[in-house]
Motif scaffolding. Structure first.
Motif, mmCIF file in Angstrom:
data_model
loop_
_atom_site.group_PDB
_atom_site.id
_atom_site.type_symbol
_atom_site.label_atom_id
_atom_site.label_comp_id
_atom_site.label_asym_id
_atom_site.label_seq_id
_atom_site.Cartn_x
_atom_site.Cartn_y
_atom_site.Cartn_z
ATOM 1 N N ARG A 36 38.880 -16.801 -12.858
ATOM 2 C CA ARG A 36 40.317 -16.937 -13.082
ATOM 3 C C ARG A 36 41.002 -15.831 -12.304
ATOM 4 O O ARG A 36 40.551 -14.680 -12.327
ATOM 5 N N GLN A 37 42.118 -16.186 -11.618
ATOM 6 C CA GLN A 37 42.852 -15.188 -10.844
ATOM 7 C C GLN A 37 44.303 -15.125 -11.295
ATOM 8 O O GLN A 37 44.999 -16.146 -11.320
ATOM 9 N N THR A 38 44.754 -13.931 -11.670
ATOM 10 C CA THR A 38 46.153 -13.686 -12.001
ATOM 11 C C THR A 38 46.621 -12.456 -11.236
ATOM 12 O O THR A 38 45.805 -11.663 -10.745
ATOM 13 N N MET A 39 47.919 -12.303 -11.128
ATOM 14 C CA MET A 39 48.472 -11.138 -10.430
ATOM 15 C C MET A 39 48.072 -9.860 -11.147
ATOM 16 O O MET A 39 47.746 -8.858 -10.508
ATOM 17 N N MET A 40 48.094 -9.885 -12.468
ATOM 18 C CA MET A 40 47.834 -8.669 -13.238
ATOM 19 C C MET A 40 46.360 -8.288 -13.254
ATOM 20 O O MET A 40 46.005 -7.118 -13.093
ATOM 21 N N GLN A 41 45.487 -9.266 -13.449
ATOM 22 C CA GLN A 41 44.064 -8.980 -13.651
ATOM 23 C C GLN A 41 43.206 -9.220 -12.415
ATOM 24 O O GLN A 41 42.037 -8.812 -12.389
ATOM 25 N N GLY A 42 43.755 -9.871 -11.418
ATOM 26 C CA GLY A 42 42.950 -10.182 -10.240
ATOM 27 C C GLY A 42 41.953 -11.287 -10.547
ATOM 28 O O GLY A 42 42.173 -12.127 -11.404
ATOM 29 N N LEU A 43 40.818 -11.257 -9.856
ATOM 30 C CA LEU A 43 39.770 -12.265 -10.027
ATOM 31 C C LEU A 43 38.792 -11.807 -11.104
ATOM 32 O O LEU A 43 38.189 -10.740 -10.984
ATOM 33 N N GLU A 44 38.614 -12.638 -12.121
ATOM 34 C CA GLU A 44 37.708 -12.299 -13.221
ATOM 35 C C GLU A 44 36.721 -13.440 -13.426
ATOM 36 O O GLU A 44 37.116 -14.607 -13.437
ATOM 37 N N LEU A 45 35.462 -13.084 -13.626
ATOM 38 C CA LEU A 45 34.445 -14.090 -13.904
ATOM 39 C C LEU A 45 34.570 -14.571 -15.344
ATOM 40 O O LEU A 45 34.637 -13.766 -16.268
ATOM 41 N N LEU A 46 34.601 -15.887 -15.502
ATOM 42 C CA LEU A 46 34.642 -16.463 -16.841
ATOM 43 C C LEU A 46 33.233 -16.841 -17.318
ATOM 44 O O LEU A 46 32.849 -16.538 -18.443
ATOM 45 N N ALA A 47 32.494 -17.543 -16.450
ATOM 46 C CA ALA A 47 31.167 -18.027 -16.826
ATOM 47 C C ALA A 47 30.398 -18.420 -15.586
ATOM 48 O O ALA A 47 30.990 -18.678 -14.538
ATOM 49 N N TYR A 48 29.034 -18.457 -15.721
ATOM 50 C CA TYR A 48 28.270 -19.019 -14.632
ATOM 51 C C TYR A 48 26.983 -19.669 -15.113
ATOM 52 O O TYR A 48 26.476 -19.348 -16.191
ATOM 53 N N PHE A 49 26.529 -20.585 -14.289
ATOM 54 C CA PHE A 49 25.371 -21.423 -14.593
ATOM 55 C C PHE A 49 24.340 -21.293 -13.475
ATOM 56 O O PHE A 49 24.692 -21.149 -12.316
ATOM 57 N N ARG A 50 23.087 -21.381 -13.852
ATOM 58 C CA ARG A 50 22.019 -21.517 -12.855
ATOM 59 C C ARG A 50 21.168 -22.689 -13.266
ATOM 60 O O ARG A 50 20.728 -22.767 -14.429
ATOM 61 N N ASN A 51 20.941 -23.590 -12.320
ATOM 62 C CA ASN A 51 20.183 -24.818 -12.616
ATOM 63 C C ASN A 51 20.743 -25.514 -13.857
ATOM 64 O O ASN A 51 19.985 -25.993 -14.710
#
Lengths: 113, 112
Positions: A36-51
């Motif tokens: 998620r990218q916002t002006m205040m927080q920048g780019l933040e990881l929410l979740a990720y998957f492998r296989n």
């Protein structure tokens, strides 16, 4: 030229409504990320998957957000109910096995009124 | 907690005027440092990965370098098409933990 695709590109909704964002990773990539990218927080990881298995969703508000990979060609991020503070650009990225590089999609711009 | 700080926030240069962008990081153990370019309304585009202090990578007018505490993105004789936001990100050990922590970015404008 293989690319990550995301739909919809833009979404305007009202507070309380359900929002579903979709991502098609690059064919053959086994790792998928939601940011998620916002002006205040920048780019933040929410979740990720492998296989297709969730590895880390610590950045995601659990009460209203959910992320799934129904199959290797589709990842979804769902917000229910949506709130104005969820307004942001949501990016999906994918990466191939054996490398650390992540390739980003064009994003979904979400506005919650 | 892993942290990335980029400076300056914004930089305006004349075409041909070389400069450097800074990325300072704090991480328990560095797996890799990444540079991305982001154009307005688009997703970040991968530029470089650096893994160890002293490593350098080049692409056209861009060169990225890495020390134990910071990375620099050097831009030589920039052109207007180099205008974009440049993002730095770190990936921490252990190997296999692919999470990227991004800085806020440097917005670069190259005037013709």
């Amino acid at each position: 030229d293989a690319r990550v695709t995301q739909t919809p590109r833009h979404k305007v909704t009202e507070m309380g409504q359900e929002v579903t964002m979709r991502c098609q990773p690059i064919l053959g990539h086994n790792t998928v990320f939601w940011y998620r990218q916002t002006m205040m927080q920048g780019l933040e990881l929410l979740a990720y998957f492998r296989n297709r298995a969730p590895l880390d969703d610590s950045g995601m508000p659990k009460d209203r957000f959910s992320a799934e990979m129904p199959d290797a060609t589709l990842a979804t991020l769902k917000i229910q109910p949506s709130e104005p503070r969820d307004s942001a650009v949501y990016f999906c990225a994918s990466g191939p096995t054996g490398t650390d590089t992540q390739y980003f999609g064009p994003g979904t711009r979400l506005t919650v009124l | 907690e892993d942290q990335v700080t980029q400076s300056p926030e914004a930089l305006r240069l004349q075409e041909g005027e070389s400069s450097s962008l800074n990325c300072s990081y704090t991480v328990s153990g560095l797996r890799g440092l990444f540079w991305y370019r982001q154009d307005p309304g688009k997703g970040p585009e991968f530029l470089f990965t650096l893994y160890s202090a002293g490593e350098e990578k080049e692409k056209e007018r861009l060169k990225a370098t890495l020390t134990k505490k910071e990375s620099f993105l050097h831009i030589t004789a920039p052109k207007p098409e180099d205008s974009a936001t440049y993002l730095c990100a770190v990936q921490a050990l252990p190997q296999g933990a692919q999470k990227l922590v991004f800085g806020q970015g440097t917005r670069l404008t190259i005037n013709p």
